[in-house]
Design a protein around this motif. Structure first.
Motif, short mmCIF file in Angstrom:
data_model
loop_
_atom_site.label_atom_id
_atom_site.label_comp_id
_atom_site.label_asym_id
_atom_site.label_seq_id
_atom_site.Cartn_x
_atom_site.Cartn_y
_atom_site.Cartn_z
N LEU A 31 33.31 48.41 19.07
CA LEU A 31 32.43 48.33 20.23
C LEU A 31 31.39 49.44 20.28
O LEU A 31 30.53 49.43 21.17
CB LEU A 31 33.26 48.36 21.52
N TYR A 32 31.47 50.38 19.36
CA TYR A 32 30.59 51.54 19.41
C TYR A 32 29.97 51.82 18.05
O TYR A 32 30.52 51.46 17.00
CB TYR A 32 31.37 52.79 19.85
N THR A 33 28.84 52.51 18.08
CA THR A 33 28.27 53.04 16.86
C THR A 33 29.15 54.18 16.34
O THR A 33 29.56 55.04 17.11
CB THR A 33 26.85 53.56 17.11
N MET A 34 29.46 54.12 15.06
CA MET A 34 30.29 55.14 14.43
C MET A 34 29.50 55.76 13.28
O MET A 34 28.86 55.03 12.50
CB MET A 34 31.59 54.53 13.91
N ASP A 35 29.58 57.07 13.18
CA ASP A 35 28.80 57.80 12.18
C ASP A 35 29.70 58.60 11.25
O ASP A 35 30.75 59.07 11.64
CB ASP A 35 27.86 58.80 12.85
N TRP A 36 29.20 58.79 10.03
CA TRP A 36 29.73 59.80 9.12
C TRP A 36 28.62 60.85 8.90
O TRP A 36 27.50 60.50 8.55
CB TRP A 36 30.12 59.21 7.77
N TYR A 37 28.99 62.09 9.16
CA TYR A 37 28.12 63.23 8.89
C TYR A 37 28.76 64.08 7.80
O TYR A 37 29.96 63.99 7.56
CB TYR A 37 27.97 64.10 10.14
N ARG A 38 27.97 64.95 7.21
CA ARG A 38 28.51 65.94 6.29
C ARG A 38 27.77 67.26 6.47
O ARG A 38 26.61 67.29 6.88
CB ARG A 38 28.42 65.48 4.84
N GLN A 39 28.49 68.33 6.14
CA GLN A 39 27.89 69.65 6.21
C GLN A 39 28.36 70.48 5.02
O GLN A 39 29.56 70.72 4.87
CB GLN A 39 28.23 70.36 7.51
N ALA A 40 27.41 70.86 4.20
CA ALA A 40 27.70 71.73 3.06
C ALA A 40 27.49 73.19 3.49
O ALA A 40 26.73 73.45 4.42
CB ALA A 40 26.78 71.39 1.90
N PRO A 41 28.16 74.12 2.84
CA PRO A 41 28.00 75.53 3.19
C PRO A 41 26.53 75.95 3.17
O PRO A 41 25.81 75.69 2.21
CB PRO A 41 28.80 76.25 2.10
N GLY A 42 26.09 76.56 4.26
CA GLY A 42 24.73 77.04 4.35
C GLY A 42 23.70 75.99 4.70
O GLY A 42 22.51 76.28 4.83
N ASN A 43 24.16 74.75 4.88
CA ASN A 43 23.25 73.66 5.19
C ASN A 43 23.48 73.14 6.60
O ASN A 43 24.55 73.33 7.18
CB ASN A 43 23.43 72.50 4.21
N GLU A 44 22.48 72.45 7.13
CA GLU A 44 22.64 71.80 8.42
C GLU A 44 23.48 70.53 8.26
O GLU A 44 23.57 69.97 7.16
CB GLU A 44 21.27 71.46 9.00
#
Length: 112
Positions: A31-44
């Motif tokens: 029922l909702y938008t689902m996201d995958w994010y990632r964050q590498a060291p030193g990065n946004e």
């Protein structure tokens, strides 16, 4: 209370594959938008993939053609299938849903 729990990270060689999972409780992922994010060291933090309630998907240019987001409504789980992994894919991967609910993350390391 909505909770998201990621799993499936690990160490993989370049060119390999991993499948991440995000198990949700307190909310139906269909029922909702689902996201995958990632964050590498030193990065946004970077939005990697998104699946909308209608099942449509979108991807960052950096992963298009290699990653696939999907969901299993019966298991109330969202997946991220990652193929042809590169060292630049090394990061902590987080699942997210609105308004700002995040999982704890799962670490992916791509290295020989």
């Amino acid at each position: 209370q909505v909770q998201l729990v990621e799993a499936g990270g690990g160490l993989v060689q370049p060119g390999g594959s991993l499948r991440l999972s995000c198990a949700a409780s307190g909310r139906r992922v269909s029922l909702y938008t689902m996201d995958w994010y990632r964050q590498a060291p030193g990065n946004e933090r970077e939005l990697v993939a998104r699946i909308f309630s209608d099942g449509s998907t979108s991807y960052a240019d950096s992963v298009k053609g290699r990653f696939t987001i999907s969901r299993d409504n019966a298991k109330n789980t969202v997946y991220l299938q990652m193929n042809s992994l590169k060292p630049d894919d090394t990061a902590v991967y987080h699942c997210k849903t609105a308004p700002s609910i995040w999982g704890q993350g799962t670490k992916v390391t791509v290295s020989s």
